[in-house]
Design an enzyme around this catalytic site. Structure first.
Site, PDB file in Angstrom:
ATOM      1  N   ASP A   8      -6.184   4.847  -5.805  1.00 14.21           N
ATOM      2  CA  ASP A   8      -6.794   5.582  -4.692  1.00 14.21           C
ATOM      3  C   ASP A   8      -7.007   7.057  -5.044  1.00 14.21           C
ATOM      4  O   ASP A   8      -6.446   7.565  -6.017  1.00 14.21           O
ATOM      5  CB  ASP A   8      -5.868   5.453  -3.469  1.00 14.21           C
ATOM      6  N   ASP A  13       0.835  -1.205   0.000  1.00 12.52           N
ATOM      7  CA  ASP A  13       0.000   0.000   0.000  1.00 12.52           C
ATOM      8  C   ASP A  13       0.871   1.257   0.000  1.00 12.52           C
ATOM      9  O   ASP A  13       2.059   1.218  -0.364  1.00 12.52           O
ATOM     10  CB  ASP A  13      -0.975  -0.071   1.187  1.00 12.52           C
ATOM     11  N   ASP A  47     -12.866   2.560   4.345  1.00 11.45           N
ATOM     12  CA  ASP A  47     -11.702   2.519   5.235  1.00 11.45           C
ATOM     13  C   ASP A  47     -12.103   2.006   6.606  1.00 11.45           C
ATOM     14  O   ASP A  47     -11.244   1.780   7.453  1.00 11.45           O
ATOM     15  CB  ASP A  47     -11.099   3.921   5.382  1.00 11.45           C
ATOM     16  N   CYS A  60     -10.587   2.900  -5.333  1.00 12.52           N
ATOM     17  CA  CYS A  60     -10.600   3.268  -3.913  1.00 12.52           C
ATOM     18  C   CYS A  60     -10.630   4.780  -3.850  1.00 12.52           C
ATOM     19  O   CYS A  60     -10.058   5.455  -4.704  1.00 12.52           O
ATOM     20  CB  CYS A  60      -9.322   2.744  -3.249  1.00 12.52           C
TER      21      CYS A  60
HETATM   22  C1  GLA Z   1      -6.819   5.557   1.705  1.00 12.18           C
HETATM   23  C2  GLA Z   1      -7.240   4.129   1.437  1.00 12.18           C
HETATM   24  C3  GLA Z   1      -6.574   3.212   2.423  1.00 12.18           C
HETATM   25  C4  GLA Z   1      -5.071   3.343   2.284  1.00 12.18           C
HETATM   26  C5  GLA Z   1      -4.676   4.789   2.503  1.00 12.18           C
HETATM   27  C6  GLA Z   1      -3.212   4.995   2.212  1.00 12.18           C
HETATM   28  O1  GLA Z   1      -7.325   6.019   2.903  1.00 12.18           O
HETATM   29  O2  GLA Z   1      -8.626   3.999   1.490  1.00 12.18           O
HETATM   30  O3  GLA Z   1      -6.967   1.887   2.203  1.00 12.18           O
HETATM   31  O4  GLA Z   1      -4.682   2.899   1.023  1.00 12.18           O
HETATM   32  O5  GLA Z   1      -5.407   5.664   1.672  1.00 12.18           O
HETATM   33  O6  GLA Z   1      -2.825   6.304   2.370  1.00 12.18           O
END
Ligand code: GLA
Length: 733
Positions: free
Chosen positions: A482, A370, A552, A530
Site C-alpha cells: 500500500d 490488513d 477504496d 494498492c
Molecule cells: C488504504 C487501502 C485500504 C486499507 C487501508 C489500511 O486505504 O486502500 O484497502 O488497506 O489503507 O490503512
C-alpha cells in the site's frame, strides 16, 4: 516475418505486421518525421509525404542541404522534436547546457534493427518470451555540438497492434548537461477531427471517463504527486468523433511508469495534433555527466480500428501476458477475505480467527490481514516504519495466525505500507532524516504520515531488512503493498543541490529496484498493489504485481463506473474487487448481496466484511457466489472482455466475458435506478460466434447471431434500485 524495413532510396522506416504499420521518414537527411500510424500498408509509395510548403512565421532551419523557405520544423510532422530551431510547439526534449542555452538539434545519425526487445535498465517494460515475437528499431540521433546521442527505440510485435517506444540519452561530450525534459514518445498526427479520452479521478472515485474534442492549444494531463495518482491516470486515447466501443479508430497511449508523468496533447495552428508522454518535466532536472546515459520509461501506443473496446483488448492482452510477470501472471487467482472494512484497527487474534473460520466454511481461499498488525498501530497516527508484529493484539504472533489460516486450508496474506513512516514510530525517532523533507521548512503530513526517502539506498535497505525478517520466518502467500499519501517537500538530505531535481524520479527508480528484488526473490507470493485504493494503478506497477486494489470505494454502484473506466486500459485480471457490508462505508448506500457479488466477480473477487454477522440466508448466497466464481473464474479473470453499455451514459451498465474459442461467455447487466412502468430493455451481446448455437442460463437456446444482433429482453422486469442479472452462455453442439 520481417517486421521492420528501411528503404534507402526513400529514407523511410516501415514497421509493420499483418495488422498495423508505423512509418518514419528522414527529412533533409536530418530530421525524423512521422508519416503514419494505423492499419497495415503493404507497400508504401510516398502517400502523405509532407509537401514542400512555405508558411509565414515558420522559420527555416540552418545547416540543411539547400536551405529553403519550403521547409520548417514548425510545420512538419515529427517524431522527437527539439526546441529552438523554429518549431514553436511543445518540445519532446530540452537540455540545459553550461552556457545557459536549452537549444538542441538532434539529427539523424544511424539505425539498427534488433530481433526481440531489449530490457530497459532499471525500469519496467513489456518483454518478449521468444525473440521471434518482435523486432526493435533503434534510431540514433545526434546533437553534434553537445556530443549527445539520443537513441529512440521502437518495438513492433508480430501479432499485437502496439508500438512500444522509449528514448535513451547518452552524453558523449566532455561536459555535463542537465536534462530538463525527455519524453518517452512524441507523435505528430495530421489535421483531422479528434477527441480525447482520459481517466481523471480522485480518491474513492478513480478513472472516470472523460471525452472531449481536441482543440487548438495545449492540454496536459499530469501528476506532480510523486505517483501516477488517483487524479490523472497515465492514459489517453485519441479517437475519431464517431468512434464507439466496437467501431471506429482509437489510438491509446500509456506510460509504463509509476511516478510524475505528463501526457501532453497539442493541436497546432494548422490543426495538426502532437501527442507526447513521459516523465513530468515539472520539478525534474537530471544532471547527465560525461559518458553517462539516461533511460526514459517505456510508452505504449496502441492502434484499433475496432473501436475503444478493440484498443482495450489489445492493452489487456499485452499488459496481462507481456508486462505482468511471475507465477500468478495467468494463474487462477484465489478468492480472498480482507479484514479491513470488517475490523479496521480494532482486532485481536480471536476476532481474526473467527473471520477465518467463517471464511473457510464459505469456501474462501485466502485470508488477508490488513493494516494494524505491527508496531504501535491501533489507529492511523502511529507505527508505520516499525514492521514488527504486535503480540499484544496477536497473542501467538503472526505465525500463530498464519498457522491457523493454513490449517483451514487457506492461504495467508499480509498488508504492508513500506514507503511510509509515522512521526510516532521507532524508525522516525531514530532516523528522522529518512523522511523526505526540505531544510528549514515544515513537513506536511497526510494521514499523519511522512514519505520515506526511497531515493536513498540505506532507507530502502532498512525497510527491506524489516520485511525480510517477516517473509523469511512466516509463511506468507500474499502481500498487499500500500501507499497512502503523496509526496511533499521533496528533497533528499544526502543529495547535493544540483541533484534535488532528480529525487522524484530516483524515488521511483529506488522503489522499482526494491520491487524487483522482493518480487523475484519471493516469487511464490501473490503481490497486490494498492495506493489508497487505485492511486497507483499503472502499467509500471503491474510489471511487479499482477493485481491491484482498484479503489477504496467498495460501493457496488460506484464500482460500476470505476471498474468500467479502469477496463479501458487495464485487464480484469489486475482489478481487485470485494463485496463489502451495507450500508456501504464510503457512500452509505444499501444494495443487495447479489449485485455486490456480480460487480465484485467482474474483477478479482473477494470479500471485505464481517462474515460472522451475516444471516444464514446471506451465507447461502455467499456460498453460491463462491461456488459460481470457482467454476467460472478462468473465464472471468482471463476471458476477452467487452463493454456493452456504459454507466457514464445511462442508467444501465453491461459487459460480457468470452472465452478464446467462443464456446462460453458470461454477460452481466446492471441497472442503477428503478424505472416506473419502464421500457422493456434489450441486451445485445458481442464477441460470440455468429454461427454457433448457445444455451443461456441452462434454459432457452439461441444462435450467436441472434444473441448479438437481436439480443434478449431484460425480462422478467428487474424490481427496485440497484439490480443485476447474469447470463451464462454455453455453446451447444
Ligand atoms: C488504504 C487501502 C485500504 C486499507 C487501508 C489500511 O486505504 O486502500 O484497502 O488497506 O489503507 O490503512
Amino acid at each position: 516475418m520481417t517486421l521492420i524495413t528501411f528503404d534507402e532510396n526513400k529514407q523511410i522506416f516501415h514497421l509493420s505486421n499483418a495488422s498495423i504499420s508505423y512509418l518514419i521518414g528522414i527529412e533533409k537527411e536530418a530530421y525524423l518525421s512521422h508519416l503514419y500510424f494505423g492499419k497495415a500498408i503493404k507497400t508504401y509509395h510516398d502517400g502523405r509525404k509532407y509537401p514542400a510548403i512555405n508558411r509565414s512565421f515558420s522559420p527555416n532551419p540552418d545547416g540543411i542541404p539547400l536551405k529553403t523557405r519550403d521547409f520548417s520544423l514548425d510545420t512538419i510532422l515529427q517524431e522527437m522534436p527539439s526546441y529552438g530551431h523554429g518549431d514553436f510547439r511543445n518540445p519532446a526534449v530540452q537540455i540545459k547546457q553550461v552556457n545557459g542555452s536549452s537549444i538542441t538539434e538532434f539529427v539523424y545519425d544511424s539505425y539498427e534493427i534488433i530481433f526481440g526487445k531489449p530490457e530497459l535498465d532499471g525500469l519496467p517494460a513489456t518483454y518478449v518470451e521468444d525473440k521471434k515475437e518482435a523486432e526493435t528499431l533503434v534510431i540514433t540521433l545526434v546533437d553534434k555540438l553537445l556530443g549527445l546521442k539520443l537513441k529512440l527505440s521502437y518495438t513492433i510485435y508480430a501479432n499485437r497492434d502496439v508500438i512500444a517506444r522509449n528514448a535513451l540519452l547518452e552524453n558523449n561530450g566532455v561536459v555535463p548537461v542537465v536534462i530538463e525534459k525527455l519524453a518517452s514518445l512524441s507523435v505528430d498526427l495530421p489535421a483531422q477531427d479528434l477527441e480525447l479520452i482520459s481517466l481523471p479521478g480522485r480518491h474513492i472515485k478513480e478513472r472516470e471517463i472523460e471525452r472531449q474534442p481536441i482543440q487548438r492549444g495545449t492540454r496536459i494531463i499530469d501528476s506532480k504527486r510523486g505517483t501516477s495518482s488517483h487524479q490523472a491516470n497515465p492514459f489517453i486515447a485519441l479517437v475519431a468523433p464517431k468512434t464507439d466501443e466496437l467501431t471506429g479508430i482509437a489510438i491509446g497511449l500509456t506510460l509504463v511508469y509509476s511516478g510524475n508523468h505528463e501526457m501532453l496533447i497539442e493541436q497546432d495552428q494548422f490543426s495538426q495534433t502532437r501527442v507526447m508522454a513521459g516523465i513530468n518535466p515539472f520539478g525534474f532536472e537530471w544532471e547527465l555527466g560525461s559518458n553517462a546515459c539516461f533511460q526514459s520509461p517505456e510508452a505504449l501506443l496502441v492502434y484499433s480500428d475496432q473501436g475503444i473496446n478493440g484498443m482495450s483488448q489489445t492493452f489487456h492482452d499485452l499488459l496481462q501476458t507481456r508486462l505482468a510477470r511471475g507465477r500468478y501472471r495467468q494463474a487462477e487467482r484465489p478468492i480472498l477475505i480482507n479484514n479491513w472494512e470488517a475490523t479496521y484497527f480494532d482486532f485481536d487474534a480471536d476476532k481474526i480467527k473467527s473471520i477465518v473460520d467463517s471464511a473457510a466454511d464459505l469456501g474462501i481461499e485466502l485470508f488477508v490481514l490488513d493494516d494494524g498488525w505491527f508496531g504501535k498501530r491501533d489507529e492511523d497516527t502511529s507505527g508505520l516504519g516499525d514492521w514488527i508484529e504486535n503480540t499484544e493484539k496477536l497473542k501467538d504472533g503472526l505465525q500463530g495466525i498464519a498457522d491457523y489460516v493454513h490449517q483451514k486450508n487457506m492461504s495467508f496474506g499480509l498488508w504492508f505500507e513500506p514507503e511510509m513512516v509515522n512521526a510516532d514510530s521507532d524508525l522516525f525517532r531514530e532516523h528522522p532524516d529518512y523522511a523526505l523533507q526540505t531544510p528549514g521548512r515544515g513537513m506536511s503530513t497526510s494521514r499523519d504520515q511522512y514519505v520515506l526517502d526511497f531515493s536513498r539506498q540505506e532507507v530502502r535497505a532498512e525497510i527491506t531488512k524489516q520485511m525480510r525478517a517477516i517473509l523469511d520466518t512466516i509463511d506468507i502467500d500474499y502481500i498487499k503493498w500500500d501507499m497512502n499519501r503523496h509526496l511533499t517537500e521533496v528533497h533528499s538530505s544526502t543529495a547535493g543541490a544540483a541533484h534535488q531535481g532528480e529525487i522524484f524520479h530516483r524515488y521511483v527508480l529506488g522503489l522499482y529496484e526494491m520491487l524487483e528484488e522482493l518480487t523475484t526473490e519471493y516469487d511464490h507470493i501473490l503481490w497486490e498493489g494498492c495506493s489508497g485504493g487505485g492511486g497507483r494503478f499503472d502499467a509500471g506497477f503491474l510489471h511487479y504485481m499482477p493485481q491491484s486494489w482498484t479503489s477504496d470505494n467498495t460501493d457496488a454502484i460506484e464500482r460500476l463506473d470505476i471498474q468500467y473506466g479502469t477496463s479501458l486500459l487495464y485487464p480484469i485480471s489486475s482489478m481487485g474487487a470485494h463485496v463489502s457490508a451495507v450500508p456501504n462505508h464510503q457512500t452509505y448506500r444499501e444494495t443487495g448481496l447479489e449485485i455486490r457479488g456480480d460487480v465484485a466477480m467482474s474483477g478479482i473477487f473477494g470479500y471485505e466484511l464481517n462474515l460472522q454477522d451475516m444471516s444464514q440466508t446471506e451465507k447461502t448466497v455467499v456460498l453460491e457466489q463462491v461456488a459460481f466464481y470457482k467454476i467460472h473464474r478462468k473465464l472471468l479473470q482471463y476471458g476477452k472482455f467487452y463493454r456493452l453499455l456504459s454507466p457514464f451514459e445511462s442508467n444501465q451498465t453491461a459487459w460480457i466475458f468470452v472465452n478464446d474459442d467462443q464456446s462460453q461467455a458470461i454477460g452481466f447487466y446492471f441497472r442503477k435506478y428503478a424505472e416506473s412502468a419502464g421500457p422493456l430493455r434489450v441486451i445485445k451481446f458481442t464477441g460470440l460466434a455468429p454461427d454457433k448455437t448457445y444455451q443461456v442460463n441452462d434454459d432457452a437456446i439461441y444462435g450467436g447471431d441472434e444473441l448479438m444482433s437481436i439480443g434478449l429482453y431484460i425480462y422478467p422486469f428487474l424490481e427496485g434500485d440497484y439490480q443485476s442479472r447474469k447470463f451464462v452462455i454455453n455453446e451447444v453442439k
